[in-house]
Design a protein around this motif. Structure first.
Motif, short mmCIF file in Angstrom:
data_model
loop_
_atom_site.label_atom_id
_atom_site.label_comp_id
_atom_site.label_asym_id
_atom_site.label_seq_id
_atom_site.Cartn_x
_atom_site.Cartn_y
_atom_site.Cartn_z
N ASN A 356 0.81 -1.23 0.00
CA ASN A 356 0.00 0.00 0.00
C ASN A 356 0.84 1.28 0.00
O ASN A 356 0.34 2.35 0.31
CB ASN A 356 -0.92 0.01 1.23
N GLU A 357 2.12 1.13 -0.28
CA GLU A 357 3.00 2.30 -0.31
C GLU A 357 3.85 2.28 -1.58
O GLU A 357 4.09 1.22 -2.16
CB GLU A 357 3.95 2.29 0.89
N VAL A 358 4.33 3.47 -1.95
CA VAL A 358 5.28 3.55 -3.05
C VAL A 358 6.67 3.81 -2.46
O VAL A 358 6.85 4.75 -1.69
CB VAL A 358 4.92 4.70 -4.02
N ALA A 440 -3.87 -1.84 -22.85
CA ALA A 440 -3.20 -0.98 -23.84
C ALA A 440 -3.68 0.46 -23.68
O ALA A 440 -2.90 1.41 -23.78
CB ALA A 440 -3.49 -1.49 -25.24
N ARG A 441 -4.95 0.62 -23.37
CA ARG A 441 -5.50 1.98 -23.19
C ARG A 441 -4.85 2.65 -21.97
O ARG A 441 -4.39 3.80 -22.03
CB ARG A 441 -7.02 1.90 -23.01
N LEU A 442 -4.78 1.88 -20.85
CA LEU A 442 -4.19 2.44 -19.63
C LEU A 442 -2.73 2.83 -19.84
O LEU A 442 -2.25 3.79 -19.25
CB LEU A 442 -4.28 1.41 -18.49
N ALA A 443 -2.02 2.06 -20.68
CA ALA A 443 -0.61 2.36 -20.92
C ALA A 443 -0.43 3.35 -22.07
O ALA A 443 0.68 3.55 -22.55
CB ALA A 443 0.15 1.07 -21.21
N GLN A 506 1.29 7.92 -15.69
CA GLN A 506 1.29 8.17 -14.24
C GLN A 506 -0.14 8.08 -13.69
O GLN A 506 -0.38 7.47 -12.66
CB GLN A 506 1.81 9.60 -13.96
N GLU A 507 -1.08 8.71 -14.41
CA GLU A 507 -2.48 8.69 -13.95
C GLU A 507 -3.00 7.27 -13.87
O GLU A 507 -3.63 6.87 -12.88
CB GLU A 507 -3.36 9.51 -14.90
N SER A 508 -2.71 6.48 -14.92
CA SER A 508 -3.17 5.08 -14.91
C SER A 508 -2.51 4.32 -13.77
O SER A 508 -3.15 3.52 -13.08
CB SER A 508 -2.82 4.40 -16.23
N LEU A 509 -1.21 4.58 -13.59
CA LEU A 509 -0.48 3.88 -12.53
C LEU A 509 -1.09 4.18 -11.17
O LEU A 509 -1.21 3.28 -10.33
CB LEU A 509 0.99 4.33 -12.53
N ASN A 510 -1.48 5.43 -10.96
CA ASN A 510 -2.04 5.79 -9.66
C ASN A 510 -3.27 4.94 -9.33
O ASN A 510 -3.53 4.63 -8.17
CB ASN A 510 -2.38 7.28 -9.62
N HIS A 511 -4.01 4.51 -10.38
CA HIS A 511 -5.15 3.61 -10.13
C HIS A 511 -4.64 2.21 -9.84
O HIS A 511 -5.09 1.54 -8.94
CB HIS A 511 -6.04 3.52 -11.39
N LEU A 512 -3.65 1.80 -10.65
CA LEU A 512 -3.17 0.41 -10.59
C LEU A 512 -2.53 0.08 -9.24
O LEU A 512 -2.68 -1.02 -8.72
CB LEU A 512 -2.14 0.18 -11.71
#
Ligand SMILES: Nc1ncnc2c1ncn2[C@@H]1O[C@H](COP(=O)(O)OP(=O)(O)OP(=O)(O)O)[C@@H](O)[C@H]1O
Length: 573
Positions: A356-358, A440-443, A506-512
């Motif tokens: 739960n952390e980066v 593919a969309r998220l990336a 980055q935005e997609s990653l924040n969800h992932l």
């Protein structure tokens, strides 16, 4: 016997048992080969002693010999040729299976051209030796003592006249073994070296052309080829000379049998039947010896290849079991590691990357950040200390089950020469087309994929040669999105991305990354400022860790890096 063959010739279980069968068949073929000589002796016996048998006997005997020969040759052929081809396929799969269990450290010490040659060229040479040399040689060495005893029982002087020169001929070949092996190993090593140089020259075409190195590289390759040829000629010479001498000794043996035999016959010690029998026997044995001498040379030739396969098999494979892990906190405690024994890359590295952390790893180039990620994902095994995931030592977790729990995006992207969709699907083999497209969309891959002639079905060439660096990077990120594993490792994923792409990813990653353990390396310090923990690595050691604000006070290295990053932003060419 199976185990002996398996160990000595580096065969699989199946291959070893087939070799035993083929050797027995060869042994029997050698014996049956003597039957026509016996038939001739019976015929001479008749002519000399007038002891006439009827034609049915000769026809029956001949047919019997033919039938036995046919059956044995068939068994020999089936085991030798049919099974050999199966064995070479099995051997290749066996080597590939062993390679898949080895840690990456093995591959960093051996180049890929060498390993692919082992799987393809060496196995082909071994295949030829199994089908042409091994069983026949083993069969002959089973047959020779038997026939020697019979010849000595028949007449000790004539027996010795046949056997002794053959023993001398074999001793010559055995005596030359050390020299032959030495020269063969030199040639084998040189061949590998040359093929590696060729591969490098092909792979580095871009650098060779852009730095005008073509002439130099070509001359270097010619030189290496010439050196290789010289070593080859010497290896051939060292193999041929003992063969010639042993062949000569066997020829002399034939003359000796005639001389000794005629002398004994004239003295009345033996009758003409014995004389003819021993001459026929020595002809048959000579035929066998001629073939076996060549076969032994071939076995000497493949010795280096067999040892190469043995070396691969004896390398320590990564052990571990499939384990359930209750949480995904990653704890490193006093971890040390070296790629080569004499240079420590990581020293007493300790920190925890919580679920739960980066957690961001930061430090100068070459300080050991990527190496830490490789250890966590067991691409390499750590040397000292401990790495635990959810309290379980990762060395106890099988690589297969560990990889299932980790999504990795490395700076060096590797793609397969297949379609875009298949390359993304590597993240999750069972993924539907819809899931592949969503990843593919998220990336942020959608736009460039849609512009390709066949969209998701476009084949992208070796390692994605037809794509740009940023597109390749985004495909590997799409894979990680699709895999959706509880641990996410990102090594410099922004290196080949433009600002727009990086922002979207980055935005997609924040969800992932919600609920996951994320470890990230980025040289763009701005992008890790908000990380829950920043670990500062300096020359393989942890200098400090904490949040951005804390480190700005406590870590001189972090301060230094931040300052340099600011300077880089205003740097102009
Ligand atoms: N496969 C390898 N074999 C031998 N040495 C290696 C290997 N990979 C890395 N090294 C060495 O280990 C040290 C640490 O390398 P590593 O890639 O972990 O550094 P890094 O901090 O990730 O660097 P960068 O930021 O430039 O990617 C370096 O000295 C490097 O030369």
């Amino acid at each position: 016997m199976n185990n002996l063959f398996k160990k000595y010739f580096a065969l699989t279980d199946r291959g070893a048992s087939d070799l035993v069968r083929a050797s027995l068949a060869s042994f029997l073929v050698y014996i049956v080969n003597m039957l026509p000589a016996i038939l001739l002796m019976i015929l001479f016996n008749e002519l000399v002693l007038g002891n006439v048998k009827n034609n049915i006997f000769y026809i029956g005997f001949s047919v019997l010999v033919l039938v036995i020969m046919y059956i044995l040759l068939r068994v020999e052929y089936n085991t030798l040729y049919n099974s050999t081809y199966k064995e070479s396929a099995n051997l290749r799969l066996d080597i590939a299976d062993t390679l898949s269990k080895l840690p990456l450290s093995y591959f960093s010490k051996h180049n890929l051209s060498d390993l692919s040659q082992t799987i393809m060229a060496d196995v082909a040479a071994i295949e030829h030796a199994i089908s042409h040399a091994m069983a026949k040689t083993i069969g002959f060495f089973m047959f020779f003592p038997l026939i020697s005893i019979l010849l000595l029982i028949g007449n000790i002087k004539l027996g010795l006249a046949v056997i002794l020169p053959i023993i001398i001929a074999f001793l010559l070949i055995v005596w030359s073994k050390k020299i032959q092996l030495r020269e063969n190993i030199k040639y084998y090593t040189k061949l590998r070296d040359n093929s590696d140089s060729f591969q490098e020259a092909i792979e580095l075409q871009q650098e060779i052309k852009s730095f005008g190195l073509a002439k130099e590289i070509k001359e270097n390759l010619y030189k290496k080829m010439e050196e290789g040829e010289k070593i080859h000629l010497k290896a051939e010479f060292t193999a041929v000379v003992p063969l010639l001498f042993s062949g000569l000794v066997v020829q002399i043996a034939f003359a000796i049998v005639i001389l000794v035999g005629t002398g004994l016959f004239l003295k009345g010690e033996i009758n003409v039947l014995y004389l003819i029998g021993y001459i026929l026997a020595s002809i048959k044995i000579k035929e066998g010896v001629d073939g076996v001498s060549q076969n032994i040379a071939e076995l000497y030739y493949i010795d280096a290849m067999i040892n190469r396969i043995k070396e691969i098999r004896s390398t320590k494979v990564q052990k571990g079991e499939d384990k359930e892990i209750s949480n995904y906190d990653i704890e490193l405690k006093d971890v040390s590691f070296a790629y080569n024994e004499d240079t420590a890359v990581l020293k007493n590295v300790s920190f925890t990357a919580n679920q739960n952390e980066v957690t961001a790893l930061v430090g100068m180039s070459g300080c050991g950040k990527t190496s830490i990620l490789r250890l966590i994902s067991r691409l390499y095994d750590y040397d000292g200390g401990k790495i635990k995931i959810g309290g379980v030592d990762i060395k106890e977790i099988s690589t297969k089950s560990l990889f299932e729990k980790i999504s990795i995006v490395f700076q060096d992207v590797t793609l397969f020469n297949t379609s875009i969709a298949e390359n993304i699907r590597i993240g999750k083999k069972t993924a539907t087309d819809k899931e592949v497209k969503e990843a593919a969309r998220l990336a942020n891959c959608e736009e460039f994929i849609n512009q390709l002639p066949e969209g998701y079905d476009t084949v992208i060439g070796e390692n994605g040669a037809t794509l740009s660096g940023g597109e390749r990077q985004r495909l590997s990120i799409a894979r990680a999105f699709l895999k959706n594993a509880p641990i996410i490792i990102l090594d410099e994923i922004a290196a080949s991305l433009d600002v727009d792409n990086e922002k979207k990813i980055q935005e997609s990653l924040n969800h992932l990354i919600k609920n996951k353990t994320v470890i990230i390396i980025s040289h763009r310090l701005k992008s890790v400022e908000n990380a829950d923990k920043i670990v500062i690595i300096d020359n393989g050691e942890v200098e400090a860790f904490g949040k951005h604000e804390e480190l700005m006070y406590s870590s001189s290295i972090y301060n230094n890096l931040v300052e340099k990053a600011k300077l880089a932003e205003v740097f102009k060419y």
